[in-house]
Enzyme design. Structure first.
Site, PDB file in Angstrom:
ATOM      1  N   ASP A  55       7.638  24.770  18.565  1.00  0.00           N
ATOM      2  CA  ASP A  55       7.501  23.333  18.788  1.00  0.00           C
ATOM      3  C   ASP A  55       7.839  22.959  20.232  1.00  0.00           C
ATOM      4  O   ASP A  55       7.634  21.812  20.647  1.00  0.00           O
ATOM      5  CB  ASP A  55       8.333  22.522  17.797  1.00  0.00           C
ATOM      6  CG  ASP A  55       9.820  22.827  17.855  1.00  0.00           C
ATOM      7  OD1 ASP A  55      10.231  23.707  18.641  1.00  0.00           O
ATOM      8  OD2 ASP A  55      10.587  22.195  17.094  1.00  0.00           O
ATOM      9  N   SER A  56       8.298  23.938  20.999  1.00  0.00           N
ATOM     10  CA  SER A  56       8.470  23.723  22.441  1.00  0.00           C
ATOM     11  C   SER A  56       7.142  23.434  23.128  1.00  0.00           C
ATOM     12  O   SER A  56       7.120  23.037  24.300  1.00  0.00           O
ATOM     13  CB  SER A  56       9.137  24.937  23.092  1.00  0.00           C
ATOM     14  OG  SER A  56       8.480  26.141  22.751  1.00  0.00           O
ATOM     15  N   ASP A  64       6.690  27.279  13.995  1.00  0.00           N
ATOM     16  CA  ASP A  64       7.835  26.377  13.899  1.00  0.00           C
ATOM     17  C   ASP A  64       7.526  25.225  12.955  1.00  0.00           C
ATOM     18  O   ASP A  64       6.417  24.676  12.964  1.00  0.00           O
ATOM     19  CB  ASP A  64       8.167  25.796  15.276  1.00  0.00           C
ATOM     20  CG  ASP A  64       9.369  26.453  15.923  1.00  0.00           C
ATOM     21  OD1 ASP A  64      10.186  27.057  15.194  1.00  0.00           O
ATOM     22  OD2 ASP A  64       9.498  26.367  17.152  1.00  0.00           O
ATOM     23  N   LYS A  82       9.446  29.150  10.869  1.00  0.00           N
ATOM     24  CA  LYS A  82      10.818  29.107  11.389  1.00  0.00           C
ATOM     25  C   LYS A  82      11.338  27.687  11.300  1.00  0.00           C
ATOM     26  O   LYS A  82      10.628  26.739  11.632  1.00  0.00           O
ATOM     27  CB  LYS A  82      10.874  29.586  12.839  1.00  0.00           C
ATOM     28  CG  LYS A  82      12.288  29.536  13.441  1.00  0.00           C
ATOM     29  CD  LYS A  82      12.345  30.152  14.831  1.00  0.00           C
ATOM     30  CE  LYS A  82      11.755  29.281  15.899  1.00  0.00           C
ATOM     31  NZ  LYS A  82      12.497  27.972  16.067  1.00  0.00           N
ATOM     32  N   GLU A 106      14.998  25.207  12.042  1.00  0.00           N
ATOM     33  CA  GLU A 106      16.309  25.128  12.671  1.00  0.00           C
ATOM     34  C   GLU A 106      17.357  24.673  11.660  1.00  0.00           C
ATOM     35  O   GLU A 106      17.072  23.893  10.761  1.00  0.00           O
ATOM     36  CB  GLU A 106      16.271  24.134  13.838  1.00  0.00           C
ATOM     37  CG  GLU A 106      15.349  24.535  14.966  1.00  0.00           C
ATOM     38  CD  GLU A 106      15.360  23.517  16.097  1.00  0.00           C
ATOM     39  OE1 GLU A 106      16.212  22.599  16.071  1.00  0.00           O
ATOM     40  OE2 GLU A 106      14.532  23.644  17.013  1.00  0.00           O
ATOM     41  N   GLU A 143      19.800  31.190  19.677  1.00  0.00           N
ATOM     42  CA  GLU A 143      19.458  30.582  20.965  1.00  0.00           C
ATOM     43  C   GLU A 143      20.693  30.111  21.721  1.00  0.00           C
ATOM     44  O   GLU A 143      21.490  29.324  21.200  1.00  0.00           O
ATOM     45  CB  GLU A 143      18.493  29.407  20.776  1.00  0.00           C
ATOM     46  CG  GLU A 143      18.107  28.760  22.102  1.00  0.00           C
ATOM     47  CD  GLU A 143      16.943  27.802  22.011  1.00  0.00           C
ATOM     48  OE1 GLU A 143      16.610  27.180  23.041  1.00  0.00           O
ATOM     49  OE2 GLU A 143      16.354  27.672  20.922  1.00  0.00           O
TER      50      GLU A 143
END
Length: 274
Positions: free
Chosen positions: A46-47, A85, A114, A116, A183
């Site tokens: 999502d970056s 993501d 993925k 968070e 991270e």
């Protein structure tokens, strides 16, 4: 064998054997290059919000954005495991919402997702895994929640944060993750978690003691406006590309492009057409 298709199960078995090579890529050409380079995992991160779409953070990225970019990556990359993501808001409301979002990504080519967060989202992880979709965890600096947890700073440099990191990792393992991204945590904390959990850890800015590493494609090749301190730029592709486009502009302005080799000619005279 290098040419064999990489799966979540294969990544799980790589723990303690050889380092896992992962790259974050967002579109057809970058995924094609990463595949040709022989990486094990491509994360559609999502970056992309900041790197590709020009947003100020990942919070503006939607599930539709992720679906579109995941589909492009899946069309290009055949050997690596493709992980997508889950963007902010796509799994927080409920486990059923999490499964629905994960299914949307799987339908366009994601072979794992993925998300968070730690123990607070273990139920979401379990629900997605139970639905048949492998899940990669993400701990430490979690960009979707960076402001809530103290901004963009290194994590787990003290005993309390390191203990919390380990507990979250163990919770994710119990929920069924096949790997965990760590991270921007201290190298010592990353090493501790790597030793204590049975699934591979993949570091980004977390030192040398994980089971693998991941960096954004644009950071590797020098296309990012701001390269983080933990990334390594292997080539200055931005400079090369600026030079190429500058030469193109000069050629157009000076009448050097297109040249004869770029022209298609008619098969018969056209002057007398009226």
């Amino acid at each position: 064998m290098p040419g064999d298709k990489v799966t979540a199960r294969r990544i799980l078995k790589m723990k303690g054997s050889r380092p896992i090579v992962a790259v974050t890529a967002y579109d057809y050409p970058t995924a094609w290059i990463a595949d040709e380079a022989g990486v094990d995992v491509i994360l559609v991160g999502d970056s992309l919000g900041m790197v590709v779409l020009g947003y100020p953070s990942t919070l503006q990225v939607t599930l539709d954005d992720m679906v579109r970019h995941t589909a492009a990556v899946a069309r290009a990359a055949k050997r690596p495991l493709i992980v997508a993501d889950m963007p902010f808001g796509s799994y927080e409301p409920s486990s059923s919402a999490a499964v629905e979002s994960a299914v949307a990504l799987a339908r366009v080519g994601a072979e794992a997702v993925k998300l968070e967060g730690g123990s607070e989202y273990a139920d979401r992880v379990k629900a997605i895994v139970d639905a048949g979709i492998p899940v990669m965890g993400h701990l430490g600096l979690t960009p979707q929640r960076a402001m809530r947890i103290g901004g963009y700073r290194p994590r787990a440099r003290g005993r309390d944060e390191a203990r919390r990191l380990l507990l979250d990792a163990e919770s994710l393992v119990e929920a069924g993750v096949f790997s965990i991204v760590l991270e921007f945590v201290s190298e010592e904390a990353a090493e501790m978690v790597t030793r204590r959990v049975p699934v591979p850890t993949i570091c980004i800015g977390s030192g040398r003691r994980c089971d693998g590493q991941i960096i954004v494609f644009h950071d590797i090749v020098g296309l990012s406006r701001h390269t983080p301190p933990f990334a390594k730029k292997y080539v200055d592709a931005r400079r090369i590309m600026v030079e190429a486009v500058t030469r193109y502009a000069e050629d157009v302005r000076n009448g050097r492009f297109p040249g004869e080799e770029h022209v298609v000619h008619a098969k018969e005279p056209l002057e007398d057409i009226s």
